[in-house]
Design a protein around this motif. Structure first.
Motif, PDB file in Angstrom:
ATOM      1  N   LEU A  27       0.828  -1.210   0.000  1.00  0.00           N
ATOM      2  CA  LEU A  27       0.000   0.000   0.000  1.00  0.00           C
ATOM      3  C   LEU A  27       0.860   1.257   0.000  1.00  0.00           C
ATOM      4  O   LEU A  27       0.537   2.244  -0.674  1.00  0.00           O
ATOM      5  N   LEU A  28       1.966   1.222   0.743  1.00  0.00           N
ATOM      6  CA  LEU A  28       2.864   2.370   0.768  1.00  0.00           C
ATOM      7  C   LEU A  28       3.462   2.614  -0.613  1.00  0.00           C
ATOM      8  O   LEU A  28       3.511   3.752  -1.097  1.00  0.00           O
ATOM      9  N   TYR A  29       3.905   1.549  -1.280  1.00  0.00           N
ATOM     10  CA  TYR A  29       4.464   1.695  -2.621  1.00  0.00           C
ATOM     11  C   TYR A  29       3.399   2.219  -3.593  1.00  0.00           C
ATOM     12  O   TYR A  29       3.699   3.024  -4.487  1.00  0.00           O
ATOM     13  N   PHE A  30       2.171   1.754  -3.412  1.00  0.00           N
ATOM     14  CA  PHE A  30       1.080   2.237  -4.258  1.00  0.00           C
ATOM     15  C   PHE A  30       0.856   3.732  -4.038  1.00  0.00           C
ATOM     16  O   PHE A  30       0.647   4.488  -5.001  1.00  0.00           O
ATOM     17  N   ASP A  31       0.886   4.170  -2.778  1.00  0.00           N
ATOM     18  CA  ASP A  31       0.715   5.592  -2.481  1.00  0.00           C
ATOM     19  C   ASP A  31       1.799   6.425  -3.154  1.00  0.00           C
ATOM     20  O   ASP A  31       1.527   7.467  -3.751  1.00  0.00           O
ATOM     21  N   ILE A  32       3.044   5.965  -3.041  1.00  0.00           N
ATOM     22  CA  ILE A  32       4.154   6.698  -3.645  1.00  0.00           C
ATOM     23  C   ILE A  32       4.003   6.732  -5.165  1.00  0.00           C
ATOM     24  O   ILE A  32       4.210   7.768  -5.810  1.00  0.00           O
ATOM     25  N   GLY A  33       3.625   5.584  -5.754  1.00  0.00           N
ATOM     26  CA  GLY A  33       3.421   5.532  -7.203  1.00  0.00           C
ATOM     27  C   GLY A  33       2.319   6.468  -7.660  1.00  0.00           C
ATOM     28  O   GLY A  33       2.422   7.104  -8.719  1.00  0.00           O
ATOM     29  N   THR A  34       1.255   6.576  -6.860  1.00  0.00           N
ATOM     30  CA  THR A  34       0.147   7.469  -7.214  1.00  0.00           C
ATOM     31  C   THR A  34       0.587   8.919  -7.168  1.00  0.00           C
ATOM     32  O   THR A  34       0.212   9.728  -8.024  1.00  0.00           O
ATOM     33  N   ILE A  35       1.397   9.269  -6.164  1.00  0.00           N
ATOM     34  CA  ILE A  35       1.920  10.636  -6.082  1.00  0.00           C
ATOM     35  C   ILE A  35       2.748  10.957  -7.331  1.00  0.00           C
ATOM     36  O   ILE A  35       2.608  12.029  -7.932  1.00  0.00           O
ATOM     37  N   LEU A  36       3.611  10.030  -7.724  1.00  0.00           N
ATOM     38  CA  LEU A  36       4.427  10.243  -8.919  1.00  0.00           C
ATOM     39  C   LEU A  36       3.549  10.385 -10.153  1.00  0.00           C
ATOM     40  O   LEU A  36       3.847  11.180 -11.054  1.00  0.00           O
ATOM     41  N   TYR A  37       2.462   9.620 -10.213  1.00  0.00           N
ATOM     42  CA  TYR A  37       1.530   9.713 -11.342  1.00  0.00           C
ATOM     43  C   TYR A  37       0.864  11.082 -11.378  1.00  0.00           C
ATOM     44  O   TYR A  37       0.725  11.691 -12.449  1.00  0.00           O
ATOM     45  N   VAL A  38       0.452  11.580 -10.219  1.00  0.00           N
ATOM     46  CA  VAL A  38      -0.168  12.907 -10.154  1.00  0.00           C
ATOM     47  C   VAL A  38       0.798  13.969 -10.650  1.00  0.00           C
ATOM     48  O   VAL A  38       0.426  14.881 -11.396  1.00  0.00           O
ATOM     49  N   VAL A  39       2.066  13.855 -10.238  1.00  0.00           N
ATOM     50  CA  VAL A  39       3.067  14.820 -10.679  1.00  0.00           C
ATOM     51  C   VAL A  39       3.274  14.728 -12.190  1.00  0.00           C
ATOM     52  O   VAL A  39       3.314  15.735 -12.899  1.00  0.00           O
ATOM     53  N   ALA A  40       3.393  13.496 -12.706  1.00  0.00           N
ATOM     54  CA  ALA A  40       3.656  13.305 -14.136  1.00  0.00           C
ATOM     55  C   ALA A  40       2.516  13.846 -14.985  1.00  0.00           C
ATOM     56  O   ALA A  40       2.751  14.505 -16.015  1.00  0.00           O
ATOM     57  N   THR A  41       1.261  13.579 -14.584  1.00  0.00           N
ATOM     58  CA  THR A  41       0.125  14.024 -15.388  1.00  0.00           C
ATOM     59  C   THR A  41      -0.108  15.520 -15.284  1.00  0.00           C
ATOM     60  O   THR A  41      -0.896  16.075 -16.048  1.00  0.00           O
ATOM     61  N   SER A  42       0.564  16.185 -14.348  1.00  0.00           N
ATOM     62  CA  SER A  42       0.410  17.642 -14.255  1.00  0.00           C
ATOM     63  C   SER A  42       1.059  18.337 -15.446  1.00  0.00           C
ATOM     64  O   SER A  42       0.765  19.495 -15.737  1.00  0.00           O
ATOM     65  N   PHE A  43       1.946  17.620 -16.146  1.00  0.00           N
ATOM     66  CA  PHE A  43       2.601  18.207 -17.306  1.00  0.00           C
ATOM     67  C   PHE A  43       1.777  18.054 -18.576  1.00  0.00           C
ATOM     68  O   PHE A  43       2.129  18.594 -19.615  1.00  0.00           O
ATOM     69  N   ALA A  44       0.692  17.267 -18.497  1.00  0.00           N
ATOM     70  CA  ALA A  44      -0.125  17.021 -19.689  1.00  0.00           C
ATOM     71  C   ALA A  44      -1.443  17.749 -19.562  1.00  0.00           C
ATOM     72  O   ALA A  44      -1.976  17.947 -18.478  1.00  0.00           O
ATOM     73  N   SER A  45      -1.989  18.162 -20.690  1.00  0.00           N
ATOM     74  CA  SER A  45      -3.322  18.756 -20.685  1.00  0.00           C
ATOM     75  C   SER A  45      -4.345  17.657 -20.454  1.00  0.00           C
ATOM     76  O   SER A  45      -4.067  16.475 -20.582  1.00  0.00           O
ATOM     77  N   ASP A  46      -5.572  18.036 -20.145  1.00  0.00           N
ATOM     78  CA  ASP A  46      -6.600  17.065 -19.791  1.00  0.00           C
ATOM     79  C   ASP A  46      -6.835  16.029 -20.881  1.00  0.00           C
ATOM     80  O   ASP A  46      -7.122  14.863 -20.593  1.00  0.00           O
ATOM     81  N   ASP A  47      -6.723  16.438 -22.162  1.00  0.00           N
ATOM     82  CA  ASP A  47      -7.020  15.487 -23.223  1.00  0.00           C
ATOM     83  C   ASP A  47      -5.896  14.480 -23.452  1.00  0.00           C
ATOM     84  O   ASP A  47      -6.044  13.557 -24.234  1.00  0.00           O
TER      85      ASP A  47
END
Length: 257
Positions: A27-47
Motif C-alpha cells: 500500500l505504501l508503494y502504491f501511495d508513492i506511485g500514485t503521487i508520482l503519477y499525479v506529478v507526471a500528469t500535471s505536465f499534460a493537458s486534460d485530453d
C-alpha cells in the motif's frame, strides 16, 4: 470457528504476519506511485491524460477505503477523519474520468495519503534498525515532505489555469521551495488574495518545519539510549540520570553539545 471476511481483512491490515506486513508495504508503494503519477500528469493537458489509469487508481483507492471502513470499530469517527474525507474527494477526482470529466484540483488532495506513512512507523521500528535509531529525524523529514507535497499540489491546483508563472507542477514546487527556504527570488508569485494567503502559510508553517528538521540534524533534543533499569529509550542529550527511574545512564558523546 472459521474466520469471517471482516476478520480476514483485519488480519491483513492490522495483523503481525509476514503477509500482512508485505500487504501494508505494498500500500505504501502504491501511495508513492500514485503521487508520482499525479506529478507526471500535471505536465499534460486534460485530453492527454489516460482515463483508464485514473479509473483503475480510483477503484483501488475505493476498495482500500471500503476495507478500512469495514474493519473500523468507530465508523463515524473514521468517516469524519480528515484523511478519510481527503480520500473520498480524491476517489471522486479519479473516478470522474468515467464520465469524461476532470477534477485536477481535487486530485491534489491525494497527496494527503502520504500521512498514512505515519501508521507504518511502528512496523518499521521493529523491522528496520535504521528507523529505530533515526526515528526523530525521519518524522521531521516526513512532516516536511508531506507539507511540501500538499502545498505544491494546492498551489498548482489553484494557480495553473490563471497564473502564467505556474505552468506545471515543477513551477509550483519551485515556488514552494524558494518560499519555504526564504530565498524568495521573486520571479514566480501567486496571484490574488487566496494566493497571498497560501504564500503566508508556506512561509510560517514551512519555515517552522524546515527549522525543526535542521534542529534534529544538527542539534537533536533527544538521543536514543535505553535505560537498563526501566527501559526508557529517549533521553536529553546531556542527561546523566534517567528521568523515569533515576538510574545512571551513559550516553556516548563527543562533547559537541
Amino acid at each position: 470457528m472459521a474466520q469471517t471476511w471482516i476478520d480476514k481483512i483485519r488480519d491483513i491490515y492490522e495483523g503481525e504476519s509476514d503477509a500482512a506486513s508485505r500487504f501494508r508495504y505494498g500500500l505504501l508503494y502504491f501511495d508513492i506511485g500514485t503521487i508520482l503519477y499525479v506529478v507526471a500528469t500535471s505536465f499534460a493537458s486534460d485530453d492527454r491524460t489516460v482515463p483508464v489509469v485514473d479509473v483503475v487508481i480510483g477503484l483501488i483507492i475505493l476498495m482500500d477505503f471500503c476495507a478500512r471502513f469495514a474493519i473500523s470499530k468507530r465508523k463515524v469517527r473514521f468517516l469524519v477523519n480528515p484523511i478519510s474525507l481527503a480520500d473520498l474527494l480524491s476517489i471522486g477526482s479519479f473516478l470522474i474520468a468515467i464520465a469524461g470529466g476532470s477534477a485536477g484540483f481535487l486530485r491534489v488532495l491525494r497527496t494527503l495519503r502520504l500521512l498514512h506513512t505515519y501508521q507504518l512507523l511502528d512496523r518499521l521500528r521493529s523491522d528496520v534498525p535504521f528507523f529505530r535509531e533515526k526515528e526523530e529525524l525521519l518524522i521531521a523529514s516526513i512532516n516536511l515532505a508531506v507539507f511540501l507535497f500538499v502545498m505544491t499540489g494546492l498551489i498548482y491546483g489553484t494557480q495553473h489555469q490563471t497564473n502564467p508563472d505556474i505552468g506545471n507542477y515543477v513551477d509550483a514546487l519551485y515556488f514552494t521551495v524558494s518560499t519555504l527556504t526564504t530565498t524568495g527570488y521573486g520571479d514566480v508569485i501567486l496571484e490574488g488574495t487566496f494566493g497571498r494567503l497560501i504564500s503566508v502559510g508556506v512561509m510560517i508553517i514551512g519555515v517552522t518545519l524546515f527549522l525543526r528538521l535542521a534542529q534534529v540534524i544538527f542539534r537533536p533534543r533527544k538521543v536514543r539510549q535505553p535505560c537498563r533499569v526501566c527501559g526508557l529509550t529517549h533521553h536529553d542529550v546531556d542527561a546523566v540520570h534517567c528521568k523515569h527511574c533515576g538510574a545512571t545512564i551513559n550516553i556516548a558523546t563527543d562533547g559537541v553539545y
